[in-house]
Write a protein that holds these residues in place. Structure first.
Motif, PDB file in Angstrom:
ATOM      1  N   VAL A  91     -72.422 -17.305 -20.008  1.00  0.00           N
ATOM      2  CA  VAL A  91     -70.371 -16.455 -19.320  1.00  0.00           C
ATOM      3  C   VAL A  91     -69.923 -17.076 -20.757  1.00  0.00           C
ATOM      4  O   VAL A  91     -69.579 -18.136 -21.249  1.00  0.00           O
ATOM      5  N   ALA A  92     -69.535 -16.126 -21.210  1.00  0.00           N
ATOM      6  CA  ALA A  92     -68.441 -16.414 -22.335  1.00  0.00           C
ATOM      7  C   ALA A  92     -66.693 -16.907 -21.855  1.00  0.00           C
ATOM      8  O   ALA A  92     -66.490 -16.230 -21.299  1.00  0.00           O
ATOM      9  N   HIS A 110     -74.346 -13.014 -19.818  1.00  0.00           N
ATOM     10  CA  HIS A 110     -73.972 -12.356 -18.597  1.00  0.00           C
ATOM     11  C   HIS A 110     -72.766 -11.502 -17.828  1.00  0.00           C
ATOM     12  O   HIS A 110     -72.634 -11.421 -16.805  1.00  0.00           O
ATOM     13  N   ALA A 111     -72.227 -12.175 -18.362  1.00  0.00           N
ATOM     14  CA  ALA A 111     -70.190 -12.330 -17.837  1.00  0.00           C
ATOM     15  C   ALA A 111     -69.395 -12.794 -18.886  1.00  0.00           C
ATOM     16  O   ALA A 111     -69.769 -14.053 -20.103  1.00  0.00           O
ATOM     17  N   GLY A 179     -62.578 -23.137 -16.983  1.00  0.00           N
ATOM     18  CA  GLY A 179     -62.633 -23.927 -15.768  1.00  0.00           C
ATOM     19  C   GLY A 179     -62.777 -22.542 -15.214  1.00  0.00           C
ATOM     20  O   GLY A 179     -64.066 -22.155 -14.703  1.00  0.00           O
ATOM     21  N   ALA A 180     -62.463 -21.054 -15.186  1.00  0.00           N
ATOM     22  CA  ALA A 180     -62.207 -20.043 -14.646  1.00  0.00           C
ATOM     23  C   ALA A 180     -64.213 -19.404 -14.639  1.00  0.00           C
ATOM     24  O   ALA A 180     -64.968 -18.890 -14.062  1.00  0.00           O
ATOM     25  N   ALA A 181     -64.537 -19.431 -16.060  1.00  0.00           N
ATOM     26  CA  ALA A 181     -65.411 -19.355 -16.950  1.00  0.00           C
ATOM     27  C   ALA A 181     -66.975 -20.538 -15.814  1.00  0.00           C
ATOM     28  O   ALA A 181     -68.078 -19.318 -15.568  1.00  0.00           O
ATOM     29  N   VAL A 182     -66.427 -21.493 -15.857  1.00  0.00           N
ATOM     30  CA  VAL A 182     -67.566 -22.515 -15.035  1.00  0.00           C
ATOM     31  C   VAL A 182     -67.498 -21.531 -13.638  1.00  0.00           C
ATOM     32  O   VAL A 182     -68.984 -21.876 -13.362  1.00  0.00           O
ATOM     33  N   ALA A 183     -67.032 -21.655 -13.144  1.00  0.00           N
ATOM     34  CA  ALA A 183     -66.537 -21.074 -11.545  1.00  0.00           C
ATOM     35  C   ALA A 183     -67.299 -19.724 -11.311  1.00  0.00           C
ATOM     36  O   ALA A 183     -68.309 -19.623 -10.831  1.00  0.00           O
ATOM     37  N   LEU A 184     -67.361 -19.107 -12.610  1.00  0.00           N
ATOM     38  CA  LEU A 184     -68.136 -17.573 -12.374  1.00  0.00           C
ATOM     39  C   LEU A 184     -70.120 -17.730 -12.368  1.00  0.00           C
ATOM     40  O   LEU A 184     -70.117 -17.413 -12.191  1.00  0.00           O
TER      41      LEU A 184
END
Ligand code: 3H9
Length: 693
Positions: A91-92, A110-111, A179-184
């Motif tokens: 994820v980027a 991939h996202a 943080g948001a990318a890690v969660a996704l």
């Protein structure tokens, strides 16, 4: 790894890029990112990877300075294939600009998560290229070709909000993109094998193809002389017609061909020349810009009004000063009218127009400049007028205020000399229309304080201009060289060419307009007045003006403009007049090819450029090119006159000038010493080192 740090948050690995200043994808960064990916994939405790970046940019793209050199592995397409084919989701986390190869990295992921400050775009077209690492394939597959193609064709980045609406970004978060990318990433890891954008085909239907072809047809009609619009179309079409692997190879082949094209080389040269121009050799680095909270512009004519608009557009309050209420009202009305066009075109909202108008305060009398941090005089182009204004400003302006003149050729030292604060005086030469043209010549007479120059550079950028610092001489860089072209054009008429032939040669070269069509548009009387004030003559141009042929505004000039036509028609009367003047001068008229015309127009300009360099009026050949690219519509893909001269060969230009000097008996056409020397040594202008201005 030098440029990537690999850390962990729970089961998610985070590869953070730090390759200042803008995280360009250098060979080292590509290698490090590939290694980080391999480590994350090999680690059984890791379920997903986030690609994040330090600094103001996510990734500004491929490292442009590496183009033209043998590619060092891993090449970007291979790195991106490895990312896309990874068995764990990638994820980027986009916190700044993701441009060119930078967006292509994000597309291979991939996202994508972005913050509102992020800007996403594929600007390769502006460098004469096309995306070369899968952008022409993955973007259409992700958002559809009818959205993707215009983005690549304009090269303009889009804001994160729009990216979200298009489906280019999956999530927008106010802050903490990581943080948001890690969660996704964690969430995606629980959903099995990641889905690959490069294999999607749901937006590649027959209907999509038809809509894309319609856009492509339109684009080709408008693409002019650049080969990359065609290449872009071919590459995107490949997404519809070829298997993914073949389509990627097709894109790559087209990209590689464009990298080697002289037109792209010129555009890349200009990219770096523009950034170099911002660094002024010899300018005291400790000099800090003075604060500019308020400006004043003297003169509410077209130029003054345009300059005031520049300040208002940048959010800086400005007082627009005239000598009478009527003049200031007229000036303000013109400004309102110009904003009105933008509102009508849809490029400016009514609210924004009102905000900008509110920043412009009309005023009668120079006392209106008393509270300004910078005053720009854009009054009548006459030394007496300027000196009177500056004498008064000296008494009125607050201490430390910068006093600038927008003069296009007068001596700044003479203007500064009437003040008690010459160190605060300099030239700020805007180009018409001032609210549109990018160039700002910062004219620095001896004695201007370093922090005043630093302020002008800061201000230029703040106003969205491309500032170039130049020395003080008649006409500075741009107009001094233009004067040579104007003289050359008149010489060509007398030698045997006709106005339409000269204009066609120049538009064929890539200019939007030739010198005579341009003169008719601007008003032939302007040059006439200047020549008279300097005691100079030009047989054809003077004769036209004496006959009242001032150009479009009088319906006739070098051409005829029946019933307000914007494009001129050939006029047998003018052609007879030119033939008569040739005869009076004892010249046997001959014909010229377009190439000969171009050479005769350009070579004297290049020669003047060489003198300008030698005198230190411009610090570098690149500065001269940036002046011509941004102030005189020099065709961008030809890189400016000095770059063009290098491509022709200075020995060729020196020989041609020598021949012209001999033919005309005009010693000013003799090759300048610098040009002669470089030609003899087989060198180009690009080998000239920067001089302290
Ligand atoms: C591409 O990506 C091709 C791929 O599709 C395929 C590959 C296989 N490379 O502008 P600034 C330097 S093509 C190298 O003053 P700003 C710049 O020279 C590329 N250097 O800052 C300057 O150096 P210095 C597509 C680069 O904040 C410094 O960074 N990408 C690159 O006003 C600061 O630059 C583009 O076309 C680069 N890509 O603006 C984007 N980018 O300090 C080009 C910057 O030594 N870049 N530098 O003078 C930009 O548009 C602006 O620089 C950017 C920052 C918006 C990023």
């Amino acid at each position: 790894m030098q440029t990537v740090t690999l850390t962990r948050q729970g089961q998610v690995a985070i590869a953070t890029l730090h390759n200042p200043p803008v995280n360009a994808l250098s060979a080292a960064l590509r290698a490090d990112l590939l290694q980080a990916l391999a480590l994350a994939l090999a680690d059984s405790d890791v379920v997903a990877l986030v690609i994040a970046a330090q600094g103001k940019a996510f990734i500004a793209g491929a490292d442009i300075s590496e183009f033209g050199k043998p590619p060092a592995p891993p090449i970007l397409p291979d790195l991106l294939a490895a990312i896309e084919n990874a068995a764990k989701p990638v994820v980027a986390a986009i916190q700044g600009v993701a441009l060119g190869g930078g967006l292509e990295v994000a597309l291979a992921c991939h996202a994508r998560v972005a913050t509102p400050a992020a800007k996403l775009g594929l600007p390769e077209i502006k460098l004469g290229l096309i995306p070369g690492a899968g952008g022409t394939q993955r973007l259409p597959r992700l958002i559809g070709a009818t959205k993707a193609f215009p983005m690549m064709l304009s090269g303009e980045p889009i804001a994160a909000q729009k990216a979200l609406a298009l489906g280019l970004a999956d999530k927008l978060v106010e802050s903490d993109a990581v943080g948001a990318a890690v969660a996704l990433a964690q969430e995606l890891a629980g959903k099995g094998a990641p889905s690959k954008t490069g294999e999607r085909a749901d937006k590649l239907t027959a209907g999509d193809r038809e809509a894309f072809e319609a856009l492509a047809k339109d684009a080709l009609a408008k693409s002019g002389d650049m080969p990359n619009a065609m290449a872009l179309i071919e590459a995107v079409r490949g997404a519809f017609t070829l298997a993914p692997a073949e389509a990627h190879a097709n894109e790559r082949a087209l990209f590689v061909k464009l990298v080697a094209d002289d037109r792209s080389k010129a555009l890349r040269y200009a990219f770096f020349a523009e950034r170099e121009a911002a660094k002024v050799p010899g300018l005291d680095e400790s000099a800090k810009p003075r604060p500019i909270a308020r400006a004043a512009v003297i003169g509410a004519g077209t130029m003054g009004g345009g300059i005031a608009m520049c300040f208002a557009n940048a959010g800086i309050p400005v007082t627009l000063i005239e000598t009478t209420q009527e003049l200031v009202d007229k000036g303000l009305e013109r400004v309102r009218g110009t904003y009105g066009f933008s509102v009508k075109r849809g490029s400016l909202s009514e609210a924004a127009r009102d905000e900008r108008m509110a920043l412009i305060t009309p005023h009668v009398g120079l006392d209106g400049a008393a509270d300004a941090d910078i005053v720009i005089e854009a009054a009548f182009e006459e030394m007496g007028v300027k000196q009177e204004i500056f004498g008064t400003l000296d008494k009125i302006a607050k201490p430390g205020a910068i006093l600038a003149s927008n003069t296009s050729y007068l001596d700044l030292a003479e203007i500064a000399a009437v003040t008690s604060r010459p160190a605060d005086v300099l030239g700020l030469h805007f180009f018409s229309p001032a609210n549109v043209m990018k160039l700002l010549e910062i004219v620095r007479p001896a004695g201007t304080a370093a922090d005043v120059v630093a302020t002008a550079l800061w201000l230029g950028r703040k106003l969205g201009k491309v500032p170039v610092v130049v020395g003080n001489c008649f006409g500075f860089v741009g107009n001094r060289m233009l004067a040579q072209r104007t003289r050359a054009a008149e010489r060509l008429l007398i030698a045997g060419a006709l106005p339409h032939e000269v204009d066609a040669a120049l538009t064929g070269f890539g200019f939007k307009m030739g010198p005579f069509a341009m003169s008719d548009l601007a008003g032939n009387d302007i040059g006439w007045r200047t020549r008279k004030s300097l005691g100079k003559t030009a047989a054809v141009a003077d004769a036209l003006c004496e006959a009242g042929r001032f150009g479009q505004k009088t319906g006739k000039g070098y051409y005829l403009y029946p019933e307000g036509a914007r494009t001129g028609e050939r006029d047998p009367e003018v052609e007879a007049l030119i033939a008569r003047i040739s005869q009076e001068k004892g010249v046997t008229r001959r014909s010229f090819t377009a190439d000969e015309i171009v050479a005769r127009l350009m070579d004297p300009m290049v020669n003047e450029g060489a003198r300008i360099l030698e005198e230190g009026i411009a610090a570098r050949p690149g500065d001269i090119d940036i002046v011509w690219l941004n102030g005189y519509n020099w065709p961008a893909w030809r890189g400016g006159p000095m770059h063009w001269a290098d491509s022709v060969g200075l020995d060729v230009i020196a020989r041609r000038l020598q021949a012209q000097a001999a033919e005309s008996g005009d010693a000013s056409l003799e090759p300048a010493p610098l040009l002669r020397r470089l030609a003899a040594e087989g060198r180009g202008f690009s080998s000239v080192k920067a001089a302290a201005a």
